[in-house]
Design a protein around this motif. Structure first.
Motif, short mmCIF file in Angstrom:
data_model
loop_
_atom_site.label_atom_id
_atom_site.label_comp_id
_atom_site.label_asym_id
_atom_site.label_seq_id
_atom_site.Cartn_x
_atom_site.Cartn_y
_atom_site.Cartn_z
N SER A 173 10.03 -0.91 -6.06
CA SER A 173 10.34 -1.13 -4.14
C SER A 173 8.90 -0.79 -4.19
CB SER A 173 11.37 0.21 -3.34
OG SER A 173 10.52 1.30 -4.10
N PHE A 225 18.04 -5.11 -3.06
CA PHE A 225 18.22 -3.64 -2.73
C PHE A 225 16.98 -2.86 -2.83
CE2 PHE A 225 18.33 0.82 -4.92
CZ PHE A 225 19.32 1.05 -3.94
N VAL A 226 15.61 -2.91 -2.58
CA VAL A 226 14.79 -2.54 -2.79
C VAL A 226 13.55 -2.93 -1.87
CG1 VAL A 226 14.36 -1.96 -5.11
CG2 VAL A 226 13.28 -4.24 -4.72
N LYS A 235 20.19 3.70 1.13
CA LYS A 235 21.78 2.08 1.14
C LYS A 235 22.03 2.96 -0.37
CE LYS A 235 18.18 -1.39 2.07
NZ LYS A 235 17.17 -2.07 1.05
N ASP A 292 11.22 -0.74 1.77
CA ASP A 292 10.68 0.75 1.88
C ASP A 292 9.13 0.84 2.75
OD1 ASP A 292 13.45 0.39 0.94
OD2 ASP A 292 12.46 2.00 -1.01
N VAL A 348 19.83 2.14 -10.87
CA VAL A 348 18.80 2.22 -10.65
C VAL A 348 18.23 3.78 -10.30
CG1 VAL A 348 17.32 3.23 -8.41
CG2 VAL A 348 19.42 1.31 -8.25
N THR A 370 26.82 1.07 -8.31
CA THR A 370 25.33 1.32 -8.46
C THR A 370 25.35 2.68 -8.58
OG1 THR A 370 25.24 -0.09 -6.41
CG2 THR A 370 23.68 1.66 -6.34
N ALA A 410 15.48 -1.16 -9.88
CA ALA A 410 16.91 -1.47 -9.72
C ALA A 410 16.95 -2.50 -11.02
CB ALA A 410 16.66 -1.64 -8.40
N SER A 464 16.56 2.90 3.86
CA SER A 464 15.56 2.61 2.91
C SER A 464 16.40 2.54 1.51
CB SER A 464 14.39 3.74 2.94
OG SER A 464 15.13 4.93 1.66
N ALA A 465 16.32 2.35 0.43
CA ALA A 465 16.84 3.05 -0.91
C ALA A 465 17.24 4.21 -1.09
CB ALA A 465 15.98 2.72 -2.12
#
Length: 255
Positions: free
Chosen positions: A96, A113-114, A132, A117, A55, A21, A105, A128-129
């Motif tokens: 997000s 992932f998003v 993460k 949020d 991201v 990531t 992302a 949140s992201a």
């Protein structure tokens, strides 16, 4: 002149994990002349990370507030540069729903992932992201910008509940979806001093602890940050001195 392939070669030389990531804060101008411009930079990043997750922050904190409370996921522009603004509009990219500190992302698990949020009332909630990124042992590239632009450090301060960083009250903000649905997101905001302007102070300590090293993308100096080591190092410093980022004076030679 830099090309897509030369940029990808530089990412490989820096040791960026293609399957990991990667979050990027950036100054397009600092990269220099690129054949095809900003789109080529995004093509290089996207292709390099096609087996992982790419991201970029798509923040709107500079203009979404109590007097202008509606964040439109599809049309509200990013306030943090041309690369995030172009990236968020690309096919397959998921943004997000946080009204002030959204991210975009692309790649593996991007939608997951998003997700969620908008459920949190702070800019960088641990779930949140931004949190993460730590869970995923992400890498952060600061391309032509320094630690003062590293939003993840705001997250560390928030998770440690450092005093004076967030408002006690909430602004009534809204996230507007593509179908016009409005989601209520009462939000606390960063407040007080411009704390991030003091984040530069820990650069030498981060390098000594191998939480950060430097490379190049195009002409841009890049700071490559390991989120796990970044978190460990800065958390340790803040436990000793919660006021670390309260002034712009250099750190004592410790760490």
């Amino acid at each position: 002149m830099h090309t897509k392939m030369s940029l990808m070669d530089q990412l490989a030389y820096m040791g960026i994990d293609r399957e990991g990531t990667l979050l990027i804060h950036s100054s397009m101008k600092s990269i220099g002349e690129v054949e095809g411009g900003a789109d080529t930079v995004l093509n290089a990043l996207s292709e390099y990370m096609q087996e992982g997750l790419l991201v970029l922050p798509t923040h709107t904190w500079s203009y979404i507030n109590a007097s202008n409370p509606k964040f439109n996921v599809e049309s509200s522009p990013s306030c943090v540069g041309i690369l995030p603004e172009l990236f968020r509009q690309r096919p397959g990219v998921h943004r997000s729903l946080h009204p002030t500190h959204s991210v975009a992302a692309l790649g593996r698990d991007a939608e997951e992932f998003v997700r969620g949020d908008e459920c949190y009332d702070t800019p960088c909630h641990r779930n949140s992201a931004w949190g993460k990124l730590l869970d995923r042992k992400a890498t952060i590239l600061l391309v032509g910008v320094d630690l003062r632009r590293n939003t993840f450090i705001h997250g560390i301060e928030e998770w440690m509940d450092i005093p004076g960083r967030l408002t006690d009250t909430r602004e009534q903000l809204y996230t507007v979806l593509s179908d016009g649905t409005e989601i209520s997101v009462p939000s606390r905001r960063h407040c007080g001093l411009r704390w991030s302007e003091h984040f530069w102070k820990v650069e030498e300590v981060l390098e000594r602890h191998e939480a950060m090293y430097k490379g190049y993308l195009g002409d841009a100096l890049v700071r490559v940050c390991d989120t796990v080591l970044l978190h460990e190092t800065i958390s340790g410093l803040l436990r000793v001195n919660p006021d670390l980022f309260s002034d712009n004076e250099p750190m004592a030679k410790i760490g």
